[in-house]
Write a protein that holds these residues in place. Structure first.
Motif, PDB file in Angstrom:
ATOM      1  N   GLN A   8      47.784  44.268  34.963  1.00 26.70           N
ATOM      2  CA  GLN A   8      47.569  43.501  36.194  1.00 26.70           C
ATOM      3  C   GLN A   8      47.989  42.054  36.001  1.00 26.70           C
ATOM      4  OE1 GLN A   8      46.750  44.573  39.186  1.00 26.70           O
ATOM      5  NE2 GLN A   8      46.611  42.578  40.127  1.00 26.70           N
ATOM      6  N   THR A  15      46.080  46.647  41.263  1.00 20.54           N
ATOM      7  CA  THR A  15      44.658  46.867  41.029  1.00 20.54           C
ATOM      8  C   THR A  15      43.849  46.277  42.177  1.00 20.54           C
ATOM      9  OG1 THR A  15      44.992  46.735  38.645  1.00 20.54           O
ATOM     10  CG2 THR A  15      42.739  46.516  39.426  1.00 20.54           C
ATOM     11  N   ASP A  17      39.792  45.766  43.416  1.00 22.90           N
ATOM     12  CA  ASP A  17      38.417  45.854  42.935  1.00 22.90           C
ATOM     13  C   ASP A  17      37.441  45.346  43.974  1.00 22.90           C
ATOM     14  OD1 ASP A  17      37.608  42.906  42.428  1.00 22.90           O
ATOM     15  OD2 ASP A  17      39.503  43.070  41.358  1.00 22.90           O
ATOM     16  N   THR A  19      32.939  44.591  44.214  1.00 23.78           N
ATOM     17  CA  THR A  19      31.603  44.663  43.640  1.00 23.78           C
ATOM     18  C   THR A  19      30.637  45.071  44.749  1.00 23.78           C
ATOM     19  OG1 THR A  19      32.089  42.927  42.043  1.00 23.78           O
ATOM     20  CG2 THR A  19      29.766  43.360  42.480  1.00 23.78           C
ATOM     21  N   ALA A  30      35.033  40.171  46.634  1.00 21.69           N
ATOM     22  CA  ALA A  30      36.212  40.454  45.820  1.00 21.69           C
ATOM     23  C   ALA A  30      36.936  39.143  45.557  1.00 21.69           C
ATOM     24  CB  ALA A  30      37.138  41.428  46.541  1.00 21.69           C
ATOM     25  N   LEU A  35      35.797  40.593  37.544  1.00 19.53           N
ATOM     26  CA  LEU A  35      34.724  41.423  38.079  1.00 19.53           C
ATOM     27  C   LEU A  35      33.406  40.910  37.526  1.00 19.53           C
ATOM     28  CD1 LEU A  35      36.410  44.846  37.369  1.00 19.53           C
ATOM     29  CD2 LEU A  35      36.311  43.645  39.537  1.00 19.53           C
ATOM     30  N   VAL A  47      30.824  48.151  40.200  1.00 20.20           N
ATOM     31  CA  VAL A  47      32.200  47.755  40.500  1.00 20.20           C
ATOM     32  C   VAL A  47      33.024  49.015  40.718  1.00 20.20           C
ATOM     33  CG1 VAL A  47      34.268  46.702  39.546  1.00 20.20           C
ATOM     34  CG2 VAL A  47      32.059  45.607  39.213  1.00 20.20           C
ATOM     35  N   LEU A  49      37.012  50.330  41.051  1.00 23.11           N
ATOM     36  CA  LEU A  49      38.399  49.974  40.753  1.00 23.11           C
ATOM     37  C   LEU A  49      39.333  51.022  41.331  1.00 23.11           C
ATOM     38  CD1 LEU A  49      38.155  49.052  36.959  1.00 23.11           C
ATOM     39  CD2 LEU A  49      38.485  47.482  38.862  1.00 23.11           C
TER      40      LEU A  49
END
Length: 83
Positions: A8, A15, A17, A19, A30, A35, A47, A49
């Motif tokens: 990444q 990617t 992500d 939370t 985000a 993270l 989290v 992904l």
């Protein structure tokens, strides 16, 4: 066998992500900074992904139907908590 690396911010940018926080389930903080999972004050955090765009017929993608013999996910963990 050819080896492909997806890092990444270097050779890959797919990617995604998010939370999820028990204490604030309607918010999804985000950020591109990393993270954050820290079950502070007894509140659960998780989290999720996703790795998008890995497979396809484009340059740098893994061809559909390819056999993957191994994969490694490296996560750097830090803990700034002093207690």
């Amino acid at each position: 066998m050819p080896t492909q690396r997806f890092e990444q911010g270097t050779s890959y940018s797919g990617t995604v992500d998010v939370t999820i926080r028990e204490a604030n389930p309607d918010s999804s903080p985000a950020s591109g900074l990393g993270l954050f999972v820290d079950g502070n004050a007894g509140s659960l955090e998780q989290v999720l992904l996703a790795f998008t765009g890995l497979f396809g017929d484009g340059p740098g993608q893994i061809p559909i139907g390819a056999t993957i013999t191994s994969a490694t996910l490296t996560i750097r963990v830090t803990d700034a908590t002093t207690t």
